[in-house]
Design a protein around this motif. Sequence first.
Motif, PDB file in Angstrom:
ATOM      1  N   LEU A 200       0.816  -1.209   0.000  1.00  0.00           N
ATOM      2  CA  LEU A 200       0.000   0.000   0.000  1.00  0.00           C
ATOM      3  C   LEU A 200       0.848   1.256   0.000  1.00  0.00           C
ATOM      4  CD1 LEU A 200      -2.832  -1.040   2.464  1.00  0.00           C
ATOM      5  CD2 LEU A 200      -2.959  -0.832   0.000  1.00  0.00           C
ATOM      6  N   THR A 201       2.107   1.127   0.423  1.00  0.00           N
ATOM      7  CA  THR A 201       3.011   2.279   0.400  1.00  0.00           C
ATOM      8  C   THR A 201       3.535   2.558  -0.994  1.00  0.00           C
ATOM      9  OG1 THR A 201       4.847   0.803   0.959  1.00  0.00           O
ATOM     10  CG2 THR A 201       3.739   1.940   2.778  1.00  0.00           C
ATOM     11  N   ALA A 202       3.304   1.619  -1.944  1.00  0.00           N
ATOM     12  CA  ALA A 202       3.759   1.811  -3.326  1.00  0.00           C
ATOM     13  C   ALA A 202       2.698   1.302  -4.276  1.00  0.00           C
ATOM     14  CB  ALA A 202       5.083   1.089  -3.555  1.00  0.00           C
ATOM     15  N   ARG A 245      -8.496  -5.505  -0.478  1.00  0.00           N
ATOM     16  CA  ARG A 245      -7.791  -4.292  -0.894  1.00  0.00           C
ATOM     17  C   ARG A 245      -6.721  -3.866   0.105  1.00  0.00           C
ATOM     18  NH1 ARG A 245     -12.657  -0.443  -3.321  1.00  0.00           N
ATOM     19  NH2 ARG A 245     -13.005  -1.670  -5.217  1.00  0.00           N
ATOM     20  N   ASP A 246      -6.919  -4.115   1.374  1.00  0.00           N
ATOM     21  CA  ASP A 246      -5.952  -3.708   2.391  1.00  0.00           C
ATOM     22  C   ASP A 246      -5.793  -4.856   3.376  1.00  0.00           C
ATOM     23  OD1 ASP A 246      -4.353  -2.578   4.257  1.00  0.00           O
ATOM     24  OD2 ASP A 246      -5.608  -0.828   4.656  1.00  0.00           O
ATOM     25  N   TYR A 247      -4.809  -5.709   3.087  1.00  0.00           N
ATOM     26  CA  TYR A 247      -4.601  -6.887   3.922  1.00  0.00           C
ATOM     27  C   TYR A 247      -3.162  -6.890   4.420  1.00  0.00           C
ATOM     28  CZ  TYR A 247      -4.563 -11.721   5.520  1.00  0.00           C
ATOM     29  OH  TYR A 247      -4.460 -12.843   6.296  1.00  0.00           O
ATOM     30  N   GLU A 248      -2.987  -6.562   5.721  1.00  0.00           N
ATOM     31  CA  GLU A 248      -1.664  -6.531   6.335  1.00  0.00           C
ATOM     32  C   GLU A 248      -0.683  -5.705   5.508  1.00  0.00           C
ATOM     33  OE1 GLU A 248      -0.360 -10.455   7.273  1.00  0.00           O
ATOM     34  OE2 GLU A 248      -2.023 -10.851   8.643  1.00  0.00           O
ATOM     35  N   GLY A 249      -1.150  -4.540   5.057  1.00  0.00           N
ATOM     36  CA  GLY A 249      -0.279  -3.637   4.327  1.00  0.00           C
ATOM     37  C   GLY A 249      -0.089  -3.963   2.864  1.00  0.00           C
ATOM     38  N   LEU A 250      -0.860  -4.937   2.367  1.00  0.00           N
ATOM     39  CA  LEU A 250      -0.732  -5.337   0.976  1.00  0.00           C
ATOM     40  C   LEU A 250      -2.075  -5.212   0.271  1.00  0.00           C
ATOM     41  CD1 LEU A 250       1.375  -8.594   1.404  1.00  0.00           C
ATOM     42  CD2 LEU A 250       2.218  -6.354   0.679  1.00  0.00           C
ATOM     43  N   ARG A 251      -2.014  -4.989  -1.014  1.00  0.00           N
ATOM     44  CA  ARG A 251      -3.215  -4.954  -1.839  1.00  0.00           C
ATOM     45  C   ARG A 251      -3.163  -6.121  -2.820  1.00  0.00           C
ATOM     46  NH1 ARG A 251      -4.744   0.584  -4.240  1.00  0.00           N
ATOM     47  NH2 ARG A 251      -5.556   0.737  -2.110  1.00  0.00           N
ATOM     48  N   PHE A 252      -4.174  -6.962  -2.770  1.00  0.00           N
ATOM     49  CA  PHE A 252      -4.297  -8.091  -3.685  1.00  0.00           C
ATOM     50  C   PHE A 252      -5.410  -7.778  -4.675  1.00  0.00           C
ATOM     51  CE2 PHE A 252      -2.360  -9.840   0.071  1.00  0.00           C
ATOM     52  CZ  PHE A 252      -1.441 -10.764  -0.416  1.00  0.00           C
ATOM     53  N   THR A 253      -5.104  -7.872  -5.950  1.00  0.00           N
ATOM     54  CA  THR A 253      -6.108  -7.606  -6.973  1.00  0.00           C
ATOM     55  C   THR A 253      -6.256  -8.820  -7.880  1.00  0.00           C
ATOM     56  OG1 THR A 253      -4.606  -6.727  -8.660  1.00  0.00           O
ATOM     57  CG2 THR A 253      -5.389  -5.181  -6.967  1.00  0.00           C
ATOM     58  N   VAL A 290     -12.553 -16.692   3.633  1.00  0.00           N
ATOM     59  CA  VAL A 290     -12.725 -16.051   4.939  1.00  0.00           C
ATOM     60  C   VAL A 290     -12.619 -14.542   4.823  1.00  0.00           C
ATOM     61  CG1 VAL A 290     -11.733 -15.784   7.238  1.00  0.00           C
ATOM     62  CG2 VAL A 290     -11.911 -18.066   6.216  1.00  0.00           C
ATOM     63  N   ASP A 291     -11.583 -14.084   4.123  1.00  0.00           N
ATOM     64  CA  ASP A 291     -11.266 -12.664   4.047  1.00  0.00           C
ATOM     65  C   ASP A 291     -11.098 -12.199   2.602  1.00  0.00           C
ATOM     66  OD1 ASP A 291      -8.963 -14.017   3.419  1.00  0.00           O
ATOM     67  OD2 ASP A 291      -7.875 -13.425   5.223  1.00  0.00           O
ATOM     68  N   GLY A 292     -11.628 -12.963   1.678  1.00  0.00           N
ATOM     69  CA  GLY A 292     -11.454 -12.660   0.273  1.00  0.00           C
ATOM     70  C   GLY A 292     -10.216 -13.287  -0.320  1.00  0.00           C
ATOM     71  N   LEU A 293      -9.349 -13.827   0.526  1.00  0.00           N
ATOM     72  CA  LEU A 293      -8.078 -14.396   0.060  1.00  0.00           C
ATOM     73  C   LEU A 293      -7.875 -15.831   0.542  1.00  0.00           C
ATOM     74  CD1 LEU A 293      -5.381 -13.799  -1.422  1.00  0.00           C
ATOM     75  CD2 LEU A 293      -4.454 -13.061   0.796  1.00  0.00           C
ATOM     76  N   HIS A 294      -8.077 -16.077   1.833  1.00  0.00           N
ATOM     77  CA  HIS A 294      -7.837 -17.403   2.398  1.00  0.00           C
ATOM     78  C   HIS A 294      -9.124 -18.233   2.385  1.00  0.00           C
ATOM     79  CE1 HIS A 294      -4.528 -15.017   4.216  1.00  0.00           C
ATOM     80  NE2 HIS A 294      -3.853 -16.127   3.964  1.00  0.00           N
ATOM     81  N   PRO A 295      -9.071 -19.446   1.871  1.00  0.00           N
ATOM     82  CA  PRO A 295     -10.267 -20.283   1.830  1.00  0.00           C
ATOM     83  C   PRO A 295     -10.763 -20.651   3.224  1.00  0.00           C
ATOM     84  CG  PRO A 295      -8.601 -21.086   0.290  1.00  0.00           C
ATOM     85  CD  PRO A 295      -7.935 -20.055   1.153  1.00  0.00           C
ATOM     86  N   THR A 296     -12.073 -20.816   3.325  1.00  0.00           N
ATOM     87  CA  THR A 296     -12.677 -21.385   4.526  1.00  0.00           C
ATOM     88  C   THR A 296     -12.373 -22.879   4.548  1.00  0.00           C
ATOM     89  OG1 THR A 296     -14.731 -21.930   3.384  1.00  0.00           O
ATOM     90  CG2 THR A 296     -14.570 -19.715   4.352  1.00  0.00           C
ATOM     91  N   PRO A 297     -12.696 -23.574   5.645  1.00  0.00           N
ATOM     92  CA  PRO A 297     -12.537 -25.038   5.623  1.00  0.00           C
ATOM     93  C   PRO A 297     -13.254 -25.686   4.447  1.00  0.00           C
ATOM     94  CG  PRO A 297     -12.860 -24.303   7.871  1.00  0.00           C
ATOM     95  CD  PRO A 297     -13.049 -23.087   6.999  1.00  0.00           C
ATOM     96  N   GLU A 298     -14.435 -25.191   4.114  1.00  0.00           N
ATOM     97  CA  GLU A 298     -15.173 -25.732   2.966  1.00  0.00           C
ATOM     98  C   GLU A 298     -14.465 -25.389   1.659  1.00  0.00           C
ATOM     99  OE1 GLU A 298     -16.481 -23.937   5.437  1.00  0.00           O
ATOM    100  OE2 GLU A 298     -17.478 -25.593   6.494  1.00  0.00           O
TER     101      GLU A 298
END
Length: 312
Positions: A200-202, A245-253, A290-298
Amino acid sequence: MTAARPHALFSFGTLRDGRVQTALFGRTVPSTPASLAGHTTRPQPITDQAVIDASGLDVHLTLERKIGAEVEGSVLHLTDEELAAADAYEVDDYARRRVLLSCGEQAWAYLDANPLRPAARIVIVGDSIAYGRCDPRGGWAAHLAAAHIARNETDHRVFNLAIPGSTLRDVSEQTPALLAPRHPDTLLVAAGINDSAVPLTAPGTDESRLTHIPDSLGALAATALTHNARLVVAGPVWLDEERTRDYEGLRFTRARALALRETLRTWCAEHHIDFLDLWEPLREAGHLLVDGLHPTPEGHLALHRHLDAPVR
């Protein structure tokens, strides 16, 4: 002008037959005895009538991994055109991959097109998704391990060495020291999504974070071949961009993840490396993240079913 160096192809089956060679290449080709350690063979039914007609057999052999075993065969020395003819002869059940012969030399060989089916000892390296984050049962890798070991508890092993936050460069640097004690025959690499992220800083669309991917994959391919292990690369999963969009200082698109997916797939195709596409199982299934990035158990279970489906 010097003649092109012939291709070395390890054959343990019908390609050693002079009649098959004459039918395919118009001649019997030069060959030398060779062996391939860490492998055994099993029957492979053939349904392609042209292949049956050429070989006279409707059951061929395919390779399977087994510590302490060795397959005797021959190295055929082929021209570009003859290698292409051999590719055309082999049915879709086979894929041409690099192997390390018992003598220490490299050669092509036709292996099971499903890279996990013939495996015995699998090492998984990767990031938090391969690690199984957000799934107390260990994610798709744990499901894969349970199913794989259940098929042969005596000989099958799965070692999940994934580390959350790892990039593909991290994996390529850390993996060489991890393999020897585990005697892997298959190296499953499931990393890269962190390489696609933009700090997010760049912010911006700069693709420089993906430029090292081919070098990292090349290093992993060399590492795997040193252990006579088959490299298998798993692509990224679909992500819900609205929630990442804002996950631990990173943006995943999604665009960056798709660029990573295509980079991995293209490199694997060009270098005859197995690519497992994990994008489709979770496509448009935001409820499985779970958060748009990491899968749930299912979600992890859906990924495992996708990986396991060709094996059944």
